[in-house]
Design a protein around this motif. Structure first.
Motif, mmCIF file in Angstrom:
data_model
loop_
_atom_site.group_PDB
_atom_site.id
_atom_site.type_symbol
_atom_site.label_atom_id
_atom_site.label_comp_id
_atom_site.label_asym_id
_atom_site.label_seq_id
_atom_site.Cartn_x
_atom_site.Cartn_y
_atom_site.Cartn_z
ATOM 1 N N ALA A 178 -83.131 -44.897 -33.017
ATOM 2 C CA ALA A 178 -84.350 -45.521 -32.508
ATOM 3 C C ALA A 178 -84.594 -46.872 -33.158
ATOM 4 O O ALA A 178 -84.283 -47.090 -34.329
ATOM 5 N N ARG A 179 -85.159 -47.784 -32.381
ATOM 6 C CA ARG A 179 -85.626 -49.050 -32.936
ATOM 7 C C ARG A 179 -86.846 -48.801 -33.832
ATOM 8 O O ARG A 179 -87.492 -47.755 -33.726
ATOM 9 N N PRO A 180 -87.200 -49.742 -34.710
ATOM 10 C CA PRO A 180 -88.358 -49.517 -35.594
ATOM 11 C C PRO A 180 -89.642 -49.157 -34.848
ATOM 12 O O PRO A 180 -90.402 -48.303 -35.294
ATOM 13 N N SER A 181 -89.898 -49.803 -33.707
ATOM 14 C CA SER A 181 -91.135 -49.520 -32.975
ATOM 15 C C SER A 181 -91.130 -48.098 -32.421
ATOM 16 O O SER A 181 -92.137 -47.371 -32.524
ATOM 17 N N GLU A 182 -90.013 -47.689 -31.803
ATOM 18 C CA GLU A 182 -89.941 -46.332 -31.249
ATOM 19 C C GLU A 182 -89.971 -45.294 -32.365
ATOM 20 O O GLU A 182 -90.575 -44.231 -32.230
ATOM 21 N N ARG A 183 -89.332 -45.630 -33.489
ATOM 22 C CA ARG A 183 -89.334 -44.694 -34.619
ATOM 23 C C ARG A 183 -90.760 -44.528 -35.166
ATOM 24 O O ARG A 183 -91.197 -43.409 -35.446
ATOM 25 N N ALA A 184 -91.484 -45.620 -35.309
ATOM 26 C CA ALA A 184 -92.865 -45.542 -35.788
ATOM 27 C C ALA A 184 -93.737 -44.748 -34.806
ATOM 28 O O ALA A 184 -94.631 -43.995 -35.213
ATOM 29 N N ALA A 185 -93.477 -44.914 -33.509
ATOM 30 C CA ALA A 185 -94.242 -44.165 -32.500
ATOM 31 C C ALA A 185 -93.960 -42.681 -32.605
ATOM 32 O O ALA A 185 -94.875 -41.845 -32.489
ATOM 33 N N LEU A 186 -92.687 -42.323 -32.820
ATOM 34 C CA LEU A 186 -92.337 -40.906 -32.973
ATOM 35 C C LEU A 186 -93.025 -40.301 -34.187
ATOM 36 O O LEU A 186 -93.550 -39.184 -34.134
ATOM 37 N N VAL A 187 -93.040 -41.043 -35.291
ATOM 38 C CA VAL A 187 -93.693 -40.538 -36.505
ATOM 39 C C VAL A 187 -95.184 -40.345 -36.259
ATOM 40 O O VAL A 187 -95.774 -39.318 -36.629
ATOM 41 N N ALA A 188 -95.825 -41.321 -35.623
ATOM 42 C CA ALA A 188 -97.263 -41.227 -35.365
ATOM 43 C C ALA A 188 -97.584 -40.045 -34.452
ATOM 44 O O ALA A 188 -98.566 -39.320 -34.675
ATOM 45 N N LEU A 189 -96.768 -39.837 -33.422
ATOM 46 C CA LEU A 189 -97.010 -38.710 -32.514
ATOM 47 C C LEU A 189 -96.799 -37.378 -33.221
ATOM 48 O O LEU A 189 -97.504 -36.403 -32.961
#
Length: 847
Positions: A178-189
């Motif tokens: 995952a790119r940093p943005s998608e990875r951060a979104a996964l963590v937040a979800l």
């Protein structure tokens, strides 16, 4: 509440402060034929609780619940697993995990290729064979690189890391790519479970990350989208993802979520993101919110705040325990069980463990644990308060379960609480300690076997007066009213009990509240106020299911079955009683169970022997009075007389005589029992006189106890008297008028089958009935109540000379069904032929 929001969108309704009611209105407007819940294991707890309340109330819609995961999935599944026992309410399909062969067949059907050998073994071992995990795996494979064959992708995922799970491996692969943005979104979800696209955008902005590529986020197969909202696919993904994220990255996600969310959600993420530098400030916020919650009396909020703060300060665990006990929600201590080992040895820890034992092992182990502690050595706050509240919960349960011998050993605590109340400068604490002392003393006095009912009432009233003098009347007064009401209930002063039973408790003691509400429901039932009784029992059942552990459900289910039992609603009765049988009487709940069965027998005209056996169990239990069951002595004698067991009937009558109860009610029950005994002994004239005496006593009791009358025994008396009158019509007017009153009462109660049986007896009086057979056999009219409503119809048609085929045509049933009913009629009425039946039942044909 993701699932609830989805359902609301489907129904086109807006959710307000009461989402369950909003959904009910939407479903009512939509007119559903069935509620289908698939993979309910993955529904969040908040949605499960709301859906549980919806399903619990929406009786006209059957429920199809598809459970494709491990058991114990949440409040919705726990509740439905008990209630969905009949085709009318729905069915529960529990799909067992697949074996290796079934897994292979499933994967082959979904992927179109065989899966076997090492790959199959790996999948079976890591998925457990649960269909939901296998389905997830298949979906992930289908989202993979199309240039790679399915077989290769499957083998690569299954053997990627020895000892790891398939989902874990997939999560790792998605995170790595995952790119940093998608990875951060996964963590937040994973941390928040569900967020809107706008909220995710805020998280990325706070973390200085570029905008999200939604297509890339969804391509990983870990996230579901519903309109503008996103959520993790299921809980195992959340767990695996958070397990694989470094602490610094997880902390950054929590810090961002703490800024975009509000209330307890924000506090949860502030606590999770706290480090050595920020923890003091966060802990100060927690303590401030805790003080505010206590000041506002919001104990549920206080518990949640304290529970969150435990991660920063284990001492807050005592505050969480105190909040659960003050709120009357001791079962919530189960949520703290994993943290109890962090609590140092103390009175608070002992109290919490005792409550766990109360919920799981019963009142005796909990009482014995608390009694090991010397209250004189316990510091005042909060340990003594927690200890005292735990003792109050255990003592209340001891009283309800007729284990009152466990209450006196706690007497020394009463004086300790009073002394400590005078020593503290905290007025609120002093008031609470004084209230608990009064409450414990009331429990002791109201359950003291050395005192008569009148003496108990006087003692509780005196204590209430003393409490007023001590300045705690505002709190002790309502509790005194409830204790007085329960004492009145046990003594048979039902009108007084009903008038004060609804008085609020100063703080919720759920076991006492349960007992009081169900006692009130029983009073309403006996008074013929079946609508009120049903509403009370159903409301308490809902409260019990939501706030008390399953060990307390039996009593609530049994009392909720009482009105359906009287109405002959056998399916609903079976539904409520089927989750737990009561072969022997071990508790008050078992007595309530037998009480429902007894009234079901009476209303449907069941076997007299079964009735006698059922009520025998009630009277042989040591908790008879707690169930308000004295008047069932008339049913007990009735069952034995009709079954031909006169000796047992006389013994039952002797026990009635020796049992203390309200004098007028007792006079009615004894007269009714004597009339039945005279009837069974062939003393018709004496039986007529005694039935009249019983009616007079019953009418007097109803007049003296407005709102607490034994009205429901009027149909019992009328039926017994009419059976005598049909055989010996000396003066049928009094019996007939009593029967008409009983028919009107049953019609108002909605007791259709019972009322229909009385109508048949009414019709039977239109002609002179045959006398008692000369051979001394049981008169046929004494056996008529054994017939069901349908069998009475068939008996009348047989008496009219119809054949089985003609009966089938008349009733719109098959010939085999008509034959079945006809055979039952002949067997129950002990006749050898249809002609004999016609000769003995001419009145049923009007001839």
């Amino acid at each position: 509440m993701a699932t609830v929001r989805d359902l609301a969108e489907q129904l086109g309704v807006e959710l307000g402060d009461r989402p369950a009611i909003d959904l009910l209105r939407g479903l009512a407007a939509h007119g559903p034929e069935c509620i289908r819940l698939e993979d309910a294991h993955w529904v969040d707890d908040a949605s499960q609780r709301i859906l549980w309340q919806v399903v619990r109330r929406l009786r006209e819609a059957p429920v199809l619940l598809l459970v494709t995961s491990v058991p114990g999935a949440g409040p919705l599944l726990d509740g439905l697993g008990l209630l969905l026992r009949s085709p009318e309410r729905g069915r529960v399909f529990q799909l067992s995990p697949f074996n290796a062969g079934e897994v292979a067949d499933y994967l082959h059907s979904r992927l179109g290729m065989p899966v076997e050998g090492e790959s199959l073994d790996r999948i079976v071992a890591t998925s457990g064979g649960y269909p939901v995990l296998l389905s997830s795996l298949v979906d992930q494979l289908r989202m993979g690189d199309p240039a790679t064959t399915m077989t290769a992708a499957l083998r690569r995922m299954a053997s990627h890391t020895v000892g790891s799970e398939v989902l874990g491996e997939h999560v790792a692969a998605v995170l790595t790519g995952a790119r940093p943005s998608e990875r951060a979104a996964l963590v937040a979800l994973a941390q928040a479970s569900e967020l809107s696209l706008g909220q995710l955008g805020e998280v990325l902005r706070l973390r200085d990350l570029p905008d999200l590529r939604l297509d890339l986020l969804l391509a990983g197969g870990l996230v579901d989208r519903n309109g503008s909202r996103l959520r993790m696919r299921h809980r195992l993904v959340q767990r695996d993802l958070l397990d694989q994220v470094p602490w610094a990255e997880a902390r950054a996600g929590h810090a961002a979520l703490a800024q975009i969310l509000s209330g307890l959600q924000a506090l949860e993420h502030r606590v999770a993101a706290a480090d050595a530098t920020t923890a003091p400030a966060v802990l100060a916020t927690v303590r401030g919110l805790l003080d505010e919650a206590h000041a506002q009396g919001d104990l549920s909020h206080a518990f949640r705040v304290a529970e969150l703060g435990v991660a920063l300060d284990p001492q807050l665990l005592a505050e969480a325990v105190l909040a659960t006990l003050r709120a009357g929600r001791p079962a919530r201590i189960l949520d703290l069980e994993d943290h109890l080992h962090n609590l140092p040895a103390s009175a608070a820890r002992t109290a919490a463990i005792a409550i766990l034992e109360l919920e799981r092992a019963g009142v005796q182990p909990a009482a014995h644990r608390l009694l090991r502690l010397d209250a004189n050595l316990v510091p005042v706050s909060p340990d003594l308060l927690i200890h005292a509240l735990a003792v109050l919960q255990v003592a209340t349960e001891a009283a309800v379960q007729n284990e009152s011998h466990l209450i006196p050993p706690f007497a020394p605590l009463i004086e300790v609480l009073r002394v400590r109340a005078t020593e503290t400068d905290d007025e609120a604490l002093a008031e609470e300690l004084g209230l608990i002392a009064v409450s414990l003393e009331m429990l002791h006095l109201a359950n003291d076997p050395a005192l008569s009912a009148a003496e108990r009432l006087t003692a509780v009233a005196d204590l209430s007066t003393r409490a007023t003098a001590q300045g705690i009347a505002r709190l002790a007064g309502p509790l005194a009213r409830v204790m007085t009401a329960l004492t009145d209930y046990l003594a048979g002063n039902l009108a007084a009990a009903r008038s004060s039973m609804a008085g609020p408790l100063p703080f919720t003691v759920p076991h006492l509240r349960l007992h009081a509400d169900l006692a009130l429901a029983n009073i309403c039932f006996m008074n013929g106020d079946w609508g009120a009784a049903d509403s009370l029992a159903e409301a308490q059942l809902t409260t019990t299911l939501d706030t008390l552990p399953a060990s307390y459900w039996h009593q609530a289910f049994s009392m909720a079955a009482l009105v359906p039992a009287g109405r002959g609603e056998t399916t609903r009765v079976d539904t409520y009683l089927s989750w737990r049988s009561a072969p022997r009487i071990a508790s008050l709940a078992d007595v309530c169970h037998q009480l429902a069965l007894a009234w079901a027998n009476v209303s449907t005209g069941g076997s007299p022997a079964d009735l006698a056996q059922c009520v025998d169990k009630i009277w042989e239990a040591r908790v008879l009075s707690h169930a308000g069951a004295y008047a069932t002595g008339a049913l007990r004698v009735r069952g034995h007389v009709r079954a031909g067991n006169i000796a047992a009937a006389r013994a039952a009558r002797e026990q009635l005589e020796s049992t203390d109860y309200e004098p007028t009610a007792k006079a009615y029950v004894l007269a009714h029992a004597d009339a039945l005994l005279a009837y069974g002994s062939g003393q018709a004239a004496e039986a007529h006189r005694l039935f009249g005496e019983a009616l007079a006593a019953l009418d007097t009791q109803i007049a003296e106890q407005p709102g607490g009358g034994l009205r429901i025994f009027l149909p019992v008396l009328a039926e017994d008297w009419m059976l005598l009158t049909i055989e010996h019509p000396v003066d049928p007017v009094a019996a007939l008028r009593t029967l008409e009153r009983a028919e009107a009462l049953l019609a108002s109660c909605g007791a259709g089958p019972w009322g229909a049986r009385l109508e048949h007896l009414h019709a039977a009086l239109s002609t002179t009935s045959p006398a008692i057979p000369e051979d001394g056999s049981t008169p046929m009219y004494l056996l008529l109540p054994d017939l069901t409503a349908r069998e009475l119809e068939v008996a009348a048609l047989i008496a009219a000379g119809l054949s089985n085929k003609e009966i089938a045509d008349r009733l719109y049933v098959s010939v085999r069904t008509a034959e079945y009913h006809a055979n039952n009629v002949l067997r129950k009425l002990r006749t050898r032929s249809r002609r004999q039946l016609r000769d003995l039942l001419p009145h049923l044909t009007g001839g």
